[in-house]
Design an enzyme around this catalytic site. Sequence first.
Site, PDB file in Angstrom:
ATOM      1  N   GLU A  66       7.878 -31.351 -19.681  1.00  0.00           N
ATOM      2  CA  GLU A  66       7.398 -30.185 -18.921  1.00  0.00           C
ATOM      3  C   GLU A  66       5.894 -30.053 -19.081  1.00  0.00           C
ATOM      4  O   GLU A  66       5.402 -29.655 -20.144  1.00  0.00           O
ATOM      5  CB  GLU A  66       8.072 -28.882 -19.393  1.00  0.00           C
ATOM      6  CG  GLU A  66       9.504 -28.721 -18.956  1.00  0.00           C
ATOM      7  CD  GLU A  66      10.046 -27.316 -19.253  1.00  0.00           C
ATOM      8  OE1 GLU A  66       9.238 -26.385 -19.461  1.00  0.00           O
ATOM      9  OE2 GLU A  66      11.276 -27.159 -19.280  1.00  0.00           O
ATOM     10  N   GLU A 109      14.949 -27.007 -25.536  1.00  0.00           N
ATOM     11  CA  GLU A 109      13.997 -26.289 -26.384  1.00  0.00           C
ATOM     12  C   GLU A 109      14.699 -25.558 -27.534  1.00  0.00           C
ATOM     13  O   GLU A 109      14.408 -24.394 -27.826  1.00  0.00           O
ATOM     14  CB  GLU A 109      13.159 -25.321 -25.545  1.00  0.00           C
ATOM     15  CG  GLU A 109      12.328 -26.003 -24.486  1.00  0.00           C
ATOM     16  CD  GLU A 109      11.374 -25.064 -23.761  1.00  0.00           C
ATOM     17  OE1 GLU A 109      11.573 -23.838 -23.851  1.00  0.00           O
ATOM     18  OE2 GLU A 109      10.441 -25.550 -23.117  1.00  0.00           O
TER      19      GLU A 109
END
Length: 838
Positions: free
Chosen positions: A261, A191
């Site tokens: 995710e 991320e």
Amino acid sequence: MYSETAASRALVVLLLVIATLAGTHAHAHGDSNGTFYDGRSLKINGKRELFFSGSIHYPRSTPEMWPDLIRKAKEGGLNTIETYVFWNIHEPVYGQFNFEGRYDLVKFLKLVKEQDMFAVVRFGPFVQGEWNHGGLPYWLREVANITFRTYNEPFMFHMERFARMFVQKLKDEKLFITQGGPIVLAQIENEYNNIARAFAEGHKYIMWAADLALRLDAEVPWVMCKQDDAPGPVINSCNGRNCGDTFKGPNSPTKPYLWTENWTAQYRVFGDPPSQRAAEDLSYAVARFFAKKGTLVNYYMYHGGTNFGRTGAAFVMTRYYDEAPLDEYGLKKEPKWGHLKELHAALRLCRKGLLWGTPSHKNYGNGFEVRLFESSESSTCVAFLVNTNAKLNGTVNFRGVDYFLPRKSISILPDCKTVIYNTQMVNSQHNARTYVVSDVTNKKNQWQMYQENIPTSKQATIKSKGPLELYNMTKDTTDYLWYTTSFKLDAEDLPFRNDIRPVIQVSTLGHVVHTFVNGEYVGSAHGTKLEKSFVCQKPVNLKVGTNKIAVLALTVGMPDSGAFLEHRLAGLHTVGIQGLNAGTLDLSQSLWRHQVGLTGEKLGIFQEPRLDAVKWTEAKSGTPIAWYKRYFDAPSGNDPVALDLSSMTKGQVWINGEAIGRYWVSYLNPLGNPSQSAYHVPRSFLKKKDNLMVVFDEEGGKVEDIKITTVKRDNICAIVSDQHPARVGSWLRENNQIRSVGNNMKPEAQLECDSDKVIRSIVFASFGNPGGACGNFTVGNCHTPKIKSVVEKACLGKQSCVLPVSAKAYDADAACPGTLNTLAVQAKCSKKGKKEKA
């Protein structure tokens, strides 16, 4: 710890990066053994595949739990297990490695292989994951001139050293798919888009990280989640709740749509109210993603587990993603587990169309649309009928047939004709979790206590002008740091009026402080996840002469996210005494003494061999900063075990020397309740007899009221209407056609207990228009009284039973005004044979 050759080498590498990434990676395309990919999907040994993955983090459960968790994941329709690699648990001290017990990643991955499943390994090495320090070891902060996660030579040197060591370790164990192992995909970084703007050389770092991944020669594709500009053959992927709508897609038409995710709930911090994510919402999001060319979804988490010891990040609860399909204890959370299992089966029936069909879609307006995957060559047609409206039901006419679509739902038609699954219509059973107090709670319920002493000047040997920063002092070896100082007052300094008392004011950068003045506990205060800095203000009793102040400051985990993680601070900032005749006395620049950690921690009094290192006395409830111990026998049976710590305040618990995590029940959420009061004790931590429980409590709890419980999901329910499709298992694909299995293609309700239990009683049964939810059903005006006897005859004494969903089966009035033709049943499971005791 840092090689001088790294600087020159890094420059050379950078010059080669663009050229390297411009080439085609060996596993971007191809047809030989291993993992490859094209614009449609990852390919295993040259064949496209659908991937249903679930996150199970090996250190958040125990090796004894791993086989059952992996088995239940596979039973739930998954074919892949995903995990981070947590650098700080494997190398807590530079050059000293730990791969034992809960940290045995190799064993975990071999168990995945034994279940004939794939694995995705997210190396990071920064992982965030609500894990202490984001997975980075504390010693990394002390490397000279280091800045985390940017084009910084010291950081890149250690990141490459870590990555090479780990990839080689997994290679040595033959765990990559080209070696016959389960690993088909790997991740570098995590991320990074969230912090990229903080660094002038962020893009340069990402280019280097991608090049590093390729040079590791793991022979699997690499992914960067939430990295829109993932370089070269590295795949960018989506994280979030609704990637079917929020993901912009791969940054190259040669890369597949991957969802790394899919948040099955929401991680929670102390002070949070309960959080939920409905099975219907979760399944809708997955169906939406696959309807838009997605071919991999990873549930984060599929099993969250437990933040044992001190592994949770700042303010993160010990229980992690308890609302996942497998709860903290590894029990199936229904209907989430079962509804997703049905979804995976439905999508597998669409496999050929999803992987090889030509995608198209038609918008009907008002939130209704159809998404198709068709292939004239194979006569394949798959349809997703979509209602994006969250409030209104509706009907879509598709190829001359009207299809009813409940609000915010997707119907799956693997042959463009037959609805085999709708995300809003749950056929799976429901269940509710209960905690049963074990009879061992009150046996041997005799506690002894050791009160932690305020450190003397001989113990608090670290001196400074002003209080020192906490992280730098504790170095992530303990939550606790004592600060002590003293000051003198004359009689004229104290207030003359009896109604005025001085107030101590302690400002801190977090997270908790407990304050003592002249040996008296005056109180505590704490920050929050969002506002870690706070001020503790308490009235105090002062005296003429020397007054002593002691503050026990602590953190509840280290931060796990954001830029410049290496520069985060904690601990006391300023300390003053208000209300004196001469005004405020500022002690911020006084001589302060410090003691790192608690005496009980240093002596290891939570372990059986070290108990005699201190003198234990009869326990007295309400004593702050105190240690308590008792012995107890393990509850009978195999159900999971938990401690009910509602009577305590804040602290930590050890069972036979194993740290089960931080507890904090004195911090109430906005609803007026603790965020967590039950704390998991894995069965593998227990002996049959004489288990040692040691509790450290900070504010003064009532240890005699701690309860030992067993955890069950024995209350099971079904609620199904005659409008539901038949269970997905009623269909199969044969010669590119969908055909039914058996004669009854009507919806059915199934009740099923665990394999060692049977249905003992029917608590509720109604057909017509029942109301409420599992555990709180009510009958409607169309209820038929005969139904309970019918259900009891079909189900009592059996491990499972199947019930028809029709008015005729229960002698109900199908024409009753207001009837929903819905069956609702609640049953109670218990052990076979004699009724068990907890």
